[in-house]
Design an enzyme around this catalytic site. Structure first.
Site, PDB file in Angstrom:
ATOM      1  N   ASN A  14      -4.722  -2.209  -7.624  1.00  0.00           N
ATOM      2  CA  ASN A  14      -5.561  -1.306  -8.399  1.00  0.00           C
ATOM      3  C   ASN A  14      -6.978  -1.314  -7.844  1.00  0.00           C
ATOM      4  O   ASN A  14      -7.276  -2.026  -6.879  1.00  0.00           O
ATOM      5  CB  ASN A  14      -5.583  -1.730  -9.873  1.00  0.00           C
ATOM      6  CG  ASN A  14      -4.270  -1.461 -10.600  1.00  0.00           C
ATOM      7  OD1 ASN A  14      -3.649  -0.420 -10.412  1.00  0.00           O
ATOM      8  ND2 ASN A  14      -3.847  -2.405 -11.424  1.00  0.00           N
TER       9      ASN A  14
ATOM     10  N   HIS B 131       1.148   5.371 -13.581  1.00  0.00           N
ATOM     11  CA  HIS B 131       0.683   5.892 -12.282  1.00  0.00           C
ATOM     12  C   HIS B 131       1.326   7.245 -11.948  1.00  0.00           C
ATOM     13  O   HIS B 131       1.637   7.534 -10.789  1.00  0.00           O
ATOM     14  CB  HIS B 131       0.970   4.885 -11.160  1.00  0.00           C
ATOM     15  CG  HIS B 131       0.291   3.572 -11.327  1.00  0.00           C
ATOM     16  ND1 HIS B 131      -1.014   3.356 -10.922  1.00  0.00           N
ATOM     17  CD2 HIS B 131       0.721   2.401 -11.874  1.00  0.00           C
ATOM     18  CE1 HIS B 131      -1.358   2.106 -11.203  1.00  0.00           C
ATOM     19  NE2 HIS B 131      -0.325   1.513 -11.787  1.00  0.00           N
TER      20      HIS B 131
END
Length: 473
Positions: free
Chosen positions: A124, A52
């Site tokens: 997510n 990320h």
């Protein structure tokens, strides 16, 4: 005219020329401004996130419009409550300089600044994940990153891992589908993904899944569209988010939950804490809760996006964990990563700091700007009424557990039912995109690995395998 200074307010007389011994001579160690500038530049980049790394963020609020008090006592989830938040969207596999419009899972991490402390929901844009045991997480991430020998991304490593870990098939099917490249962060759903728990004021526990459904509608990019966009703009998602909020087109999501009582969890027919599986909306319908809106851009990308730190270990009374193994692993790994990446006292940074009262006996550590507010004690237990104490009324209800200590294999090996259900929902165009996307991602992959993957696709559906074979031809 304002006088230029260093970080400590010392006035800088000359910011153009280093201090040297003569016009052609060597530099002097006493040129502390030069040393400060060089040393600071060396530290302008904190270590990027292992995963990320590339992200965008915005501020907003969560508004609860429905009464779900029967499930939870959390103040943040009571009808009428408005809670400020920051959300960080991200790609998963790429580095900080990766293009936004790559085929990848998107992070959907939210920090709610509640009246009872920070609640972080780390999820997510997919309701599932590639694995269900954190034991395999470092190995999985290695396959998504660069080969340490060549420093190149390896499709062979990715498909080798996926084909040897068939629990990943559900997530792989989502990733390779038309939803694998969202057109923007505004045009995708978000999920808490893990199973969490809600606890009501009677001490009853309910298992819960959190969902955020985009009100902008789902929009995705094909491989060709993404390639053309990346050639012109590597920051397409960042640009879209900043510009839409800047002109008052505030992104919104409907906030919904799925609820299972402890006694009903077994009715699913599979482990309800398996992150590679979803709860059928038919069996566990969505319940409306409220709305999330993003209405303010960040002012300083480094301070508010790069230093924003999220962890599922940040919970509030009425919201808690579950036996989800991946969640259990992340409860440790996320804050540990932040302590390494940003520092021991990352929680004191404005973007991470709770807006509620904080009373802690944690002390010292690098960059600690906190002050001691308690009058006498700097430890606990203590004898002083005005020093903070534990409060057992906030203890959670017992969670019954049983079994021997062992490295247990997953409870089932049904890797195909849910990917098959997803595949059957796709129309002809979506299936063709899936086939072609998989074929494109297999370029350069060993034939034995491709054959192994095709064997799994065959078990999902003969049509699935045939379509990929044709696309590979």
């Amino acid at each position: 005219m304002k006088k230029l200074t260093n970080d400590f307010g010392n006035i800088i007389a000359d910011n153009q020329n280093s201090l040297s011994a003569g016009a052609k001579g060597p530099l002097l160690l006493q040129d502390y401004i030069l040393l400060e500038k060089l040393a600071h530049q060396n530290r302008e980049r904190i270590p990027e996130r292992t995963v990320h790394a590339k992200g965008s963020a915005a501020y907003g609020e969560l508004v609860i419009t429905e009464d779900i008090s029967r499930y939870t006592k959390a103040k943040v989830l009571q009808k009428g409550e408005k809670t400020p938040l920051i959300i960080r969207f991200s790609t998963v596999a790429g580095e900080a300089g990766a293009a936004d419009a790559e085929r990848d899972v998107r992070g959907f991490a939210i920090k709610f600044y509640t009246k009872e402390g920070n609640w972080d929901l780390v999820g997510n844009n997919t309701p599932t994940f590639f694995i269900r045991d954190p034991y395999k997480f470092p190995d999985f991430i290695h396959t998504q990153k660069r080969d340490p020998r060549t420093h190149l991304r390896s499709a062979n490593a990715a498909w080798d891992f996926w084909s040897l870990s068939p629990e990943s098939l559900h997530q792989v099917t989502i990733l390779m589908s038309d939803r694998g490249i969202p057109a923007s962060y505004r045009h995708m759903h978000g999920f808490g993904s893990h199973t969490y728990s809600l606890i009501n004021d009677k001490g009853e526990r309910f298992w819960v899944k959190f969902h955020f459904k985009t009100k902008q509608g789902i929009k995705n990019l094909t491989n060709a569209e993404a390639e053309a966009l990346i050639a012109k703009d590597r920051e397409s998602h960042q640009r879209d988010l900043v510009e839409s909020i800047g002109k008052g087109d505030f992104p919104k999501w409907s906030f919904k939950i799925q609820i299972l009582s402890e006694k009903d969890a077994e009715k699913l027919g599979f482990n309800p804490f398996d992150l590679t599986k979803v709860w059928s909306h038919k069996d566990v319908p969505l319940i409306d809760v409220g709305e999330m809106v993003l209405n303010r851009n960040v002012d300083n990308y480094f301070n508010e996006v790069e230093q924003a730190a999220f962890s599922p270990s940040n919970i509030v009374p009425g919201i808690s964990f579950s036996p989800d193994k991946m969640l259990q692993g992340r409860i440790f790994s996320y804050p540990d990563a932040q302590r390494y990446r940003i520092g021991t006292n990352y929680h004191l940074l404005p973007v991470n700091a709770a807006k509620s009262e904080v009373n802690t006996y944690n002390v010292a550590g690098a960059m600690n700007s906190d002050t001691y507010k308690n009058k006498a004690a700097y430890y606990e237990p203590n004898s002083y009424d005005y020093s903070p104490k534990e409060n057992k009324s906030y203890l959670e209800p017992d969670l019954e557990l049983n079994g021997n200590v062992q490295r247990y294999a997953p409870l089932d090996e049904d890797f195909y039912t849910q990917p098959r259900a997803l595949f059957d929902l796709m129309n002809a165009d979506q299936k063709n995109q899936l086939f072609n996307n998989i074929a494109a991602s297999m370029e350069g992959v060993d034939k034995t690995i491709i054959q192994r993957a095709l064997g799994h696709f065959e078990k999902i559906s003969p049509e699935y395998a045939a379509g990929v074979k044709k696309a590979l031809a």
